[in-house]
Write a protein that holds these residues in place. Structure first.
Motif: not given
Length: 447
Positions: A8, A294, A298, A301-302, A307, A310-311, A313, A376, A380, A444
């Motif tokens: 990623d 980013t 994200i 990813f959502i 999930y 994400i954090k 990232r 971010s 999210a 999210s």
């Protein structure tokens, strides 16, 4: 998991590079105007600086619509709901058109009144109003360009956007040289030439983007997707865009009010602010790029419900942006006399500019964190938290302390920069704590 994080990180880095070049070139369009006009008239520098302060607000409003479009389409692509792309694109185009026309009317009809409220010096007022009217009249072109590039980003066409930005920037430089100084038999138009060149380069850029869009993007923008009107899609765009617009609008309005504080100190200090802001933009433009990359990832990813990726990232992006931003700022500070000397030989500007760049080093720490964290959180679904915190801090700390430091304590532009550094630092701390607590996760999951 480590393999996924590494993968990623590489992906975001690769995505950030063309975005960085694109943003840098967009930044240069405005800054080159001021660099080239600085050899023609220092009054025109102050006029363009004030004019661009208003244009920045306008472009920010249009940009958040573009960003909302990118995020929403990215989420649909991550969820493999590709049939929704046409609908989102058509609705966003309509919103962009209405917003562009509305802001254009304000710029053209009320420019002089705006600069009067901002206490622009009398020798700057007329030129600033003229510049804003000419450039503002082409906001529909800017809006459509931003809308199309927003859609293209969600499809990964980042290199194409970068190339068009390069072409636009080159055309703007050529146009400036021709119309400011009267090259190739053209009239010497000064500030008006800058405005005309800016508009023409944007128009050509839009035409090229339209051609690429039709060839490479599998999306159809049509009025037929608006009947019956897709209220749910509009609601989702507004849920992402409006809070982001409020945060960005609040920032730029507070910066405009800060400009009114700076205007009290005269043309020399205004020019120092203009040049310092240009250099600051260079320092944090990569933070914007990796923040956007980013945000797109994200969004995917959502949509794909990944999930757990994400954090970290966001924090990885922050570490990279900090390294780049602080390195650029340090280089600029160590060479400040040379850098400011590109614009002016005024010793007062050179001395004050060096002090500002020293403070800028600390300001960029908070700003790098804020840019990535805000983007971010928005991606999210946690869109309101950065808005509320941002508005409170911008007006109470950035603007409030600017007045206290600059006017009450007579610290001038140094006081303004100290206030802005404190604002960025406070928000950076608050956002970091909020992100680590993970309250955005519940939001999210509702997207």
């Amino acid at each position: 998991m480590l393999h996924k994080v590494d993968k990623d990180t590489v992906k975001v880095f690769k995505m950030s590079l063309p975005i960085f070049v694109e943003l840098l070139l967009q930044l240069l369009v405005g800054n080159i105007d001021q660099i080239m006009i600085s050899h023609y008239s220092q009054t025109s520098v102050a006029a363009i600086g004030n004019g661009n302060q208003i244009m920045n607000i306008a472009i920010i409003v249009l940009s958040v619509i573009s960003v909302a479009t990118t995020i929403l389409i990215a989420q649909y692509l991550g969820a493999k709901y590709t049939d929704k792309a046409n609908e989102v694109s058509s609705v966003s185009t309509l919103i962009m058109f209405i917003a562009s026309i509305s802001i254009t009317l304000v710029c053209v009809l009320f420019g002089r009144q705006i600069f009067t409220l901002l206490k622009a010096p009398s020798d700057v007022l007329t030129e600033a109003s003229t510049y804003l009217a000419i450039v503002g009249s082409f906001l529909i072109v800017q809006g459509l360009y931003l809308n199309l590039t927003g859609i293209m980003r969600s499809f990964g066409l980042l290199n194409e956007i970068m190339i068009v930005s390069l072409i636009m920037n080159a055309l703007n430089i050529l146009g400036n040289a021709s119309l400011i100084y009267g090259l190739f038999g053209l009239p010497s138009l000064g500030l008006i030439g800058v405005a005309i060149s800016t508009n023409l380069s944007k128009l050509i850029g839009l035409i090229i983007i339209l051609i690429i869009f039709k060839k490479k993007v599998d999306v159809h923008i049509s009025i037929r997707y608006l009947h019956p009107f897709p209220k749910e899609t509009l609601k989702k765009l507004l849920n992402i865009g409006v809070p982001s617009a409020l945060e960005q609008l609040s920032y730029n309005l507070s910066q405009t009010c800060i400009m009114a504080v700076i205007n009290v100190f005269g043309t020399s200090v205004i020019n120092t602010k203009v040049y310092s802001s240009m250099l600051a933009n260079v320092s944090y433009v990569y933070a914007m790029a990796i923040g956007q990359a980013t945000q797109i990832l994200i969004g995917y990813f959502i949509g794909a419900k990944l999930y757990d990726r994400i954090k970290k990232r966001a924090w990885t992006a922050i570490y990279i942006s900090l390294a780049v931003s602080l390195s650029v700022t340090a280089i600029l500070y160590l060479n400040s006399d040379f850098v400011f000397g590109l614009f002016t030989s005024d010793p007062a500007v050179l001395e004050l500019g060096k002090k500002i760049l020293f403070i800028e080093f600390f300001l960029e720490i908070g700003r790098s964190i804020n840019i990535t964290m805000t983007k971010s959180m928005v991606a999210a679904g946690d869109v309101y938290y950065p808005v509320i915190v941002g508005i409170i801090c911008m007006w109470s700390i950035a603007l409030g302390l600017s007045y206290v430091f600059a006017i009450v304590l007579n610290m001038g532009l140094v006081g303004v920069w100290l206030a802005m550094a404190i604002d960025e630092a406070v928000r950076g701390i608050i956002f970091s704590i909020h992100w680590n607590r993970g309250k955005w996760i519940a939001k999210s999951r509702m997207l």
